[in-house]
Design an enzyme around this catalytic site. Structure first.
Site, mmCIF file in Angstrom:
data_model
loop_
_atom_site.group_PDB
_atom_site.id
_atom_site.type_symbol
_atom_site.label_atom_id
_atom_site.label_comp_id
_atom_site.label_asym_id
_atom_site.label_seq_id
_atom_site.Cartn_x
_atom_site.Cartn_y
_atom_site.Cartn_z
ATOM 1 C CE LYS A 103 7.626 -2.306 -13.244
ATOM 2 N NZ LYS A 103 8.491 -3.488 -13.020
ATOM 3 C CD GLU A 155 11.603 -4.186 -15.449
ATOM 4 O OE1 GLU A 155 11.154 -3.507 -14.509
ATOM 5 O OE2 GLU A 155 11.107 -5.272 -15.815
ATOM 6 C CB CYS A 214 8.051 -5.129 -16.537
ATOM 7 S SG CYS A 214 8.283 -6.889 -16.183
#
Length: 278
Positions: A126, A50, A166
């Site tokens: 995301k 990321e 994440c």
């Protein structure tokens, strides 16, 4: 047990660990060096972390390097790297422009997948946005990031790959929505505090409950903006065993995806087949 055919030849994959800076071009140069290293070692799929392309001094700095979907120096870099080295490149995340004119102060935190010909094969925005307050540490991604809404997978030569980023790691329902994956990838920039507490256990849990491989590429070290990230990029097998790991600093973590291992685990403990709730 899956109906997938058992491949006798394992497929090598690699996670790249970085300590990204506020300078886009320097980050791209570092990423290119690591991609070349992974490809030379036989990796056919390479995962970047990321924010591999940029970690600014302030959260809003990422708006200065945002790109429209389909073109821009970061996207061209990813496509050219995939083509040059003949590998699948999963581009960690990069900031893409939000098309809604009423939301121009935020970006999408997006993973793009490029095949060995340099074609964009998948896109994941995301979904879950990190928020954390503890002492001097304060993070609220929703201030500068617009969340995505669509689960995304793509077909690699060895099977289905599920995309996540994440903070998504804390939401197991996302991974169930992906279906039968051979590999789940998790590009990340976990903080040192949350990574030390939860990173490994969450990654191993996702591998065990989905009975597939998990490849996690992390930011790992002290950044020029003062932030410290946890690192510990790793590859985990369907039994939850850590096959390779790098604690801190830039480098490559590599290992093999072996479909026979997935089928072996699912035969001996058929939890995937025993699922009842969707």
């Amino acid at each position: 047990m899956s109906d997938r055919p058992v491949h006798t030849t394992p497929f090598r994959v690699a996670a790249l660990q970085m300590v990204s800076t506020p300078e886009r071009e320097r980050n791209l140069d570092d990423a290119e060096r690591l991609i070349a290293q992974a490809a030379a070692d036989g990796a056919g799929l390479v995962l970047l972390p990321e924010y591999f392309c940029f970690m600014g001094h302030k959260d809003a700095d990422k708006l200065t390097v945002r790109e429209p979907y389909g073109d821009g120096p970061i996207q061209r870099f990813l496509a050219e790297s995939a083509r040059r080295h003949g590998v699948w490149v999963i581009g960690g995340t990069l900031p893409l422009t939000v098309t809604d004119p009423h939301d121009c102060a935020r970006v999408l935190n997006t993973t793009l997948v490029f095949d060995p010909s340099g074609q964009n094969r998948a896109r994941y925005d995301k979904i879950h946005l990190f928020n954390f307050e503890k002492g001097a540490e304060s993070f609220d991604e929703a201030r500068t990031i617009r969340p995505g809404s669509e689960v995304c997978t793509f077909d690699a030569p060895f099977g289905r790959v599920g995309l996540s980023v994440c903070y998504d790691l804390r939401f197991p329902e996302l991974y169930r929505r992906m279906g039968d994956c051979a590999l789940i990838v998790v590009p990340s920039a976990f903080t040192y505090t949350t990574g030390r507490a939860h990173w490994e256990m969450l990654l191993r849990a996702r591998a065990v409950e989905n009975q597939c491989y998990v490849l996690a590429a992390a930011q790992g070290g002290t950044h020029e903006n003062g932030r410290r990230t946890w690192g510990h990029s790793m590859l985990i097998d369907p039994w939850g065993e850590i096959l390779a790991v790098r604690d801190e600093g830039p480098g490559v973590v590599a290992g093999d995806i072996d479909l026979a291992r997935i089928d072996e685990v699912r035969r001996s403990l058929p939890a995937w087949r025993h699922r009842v709730l969707a």
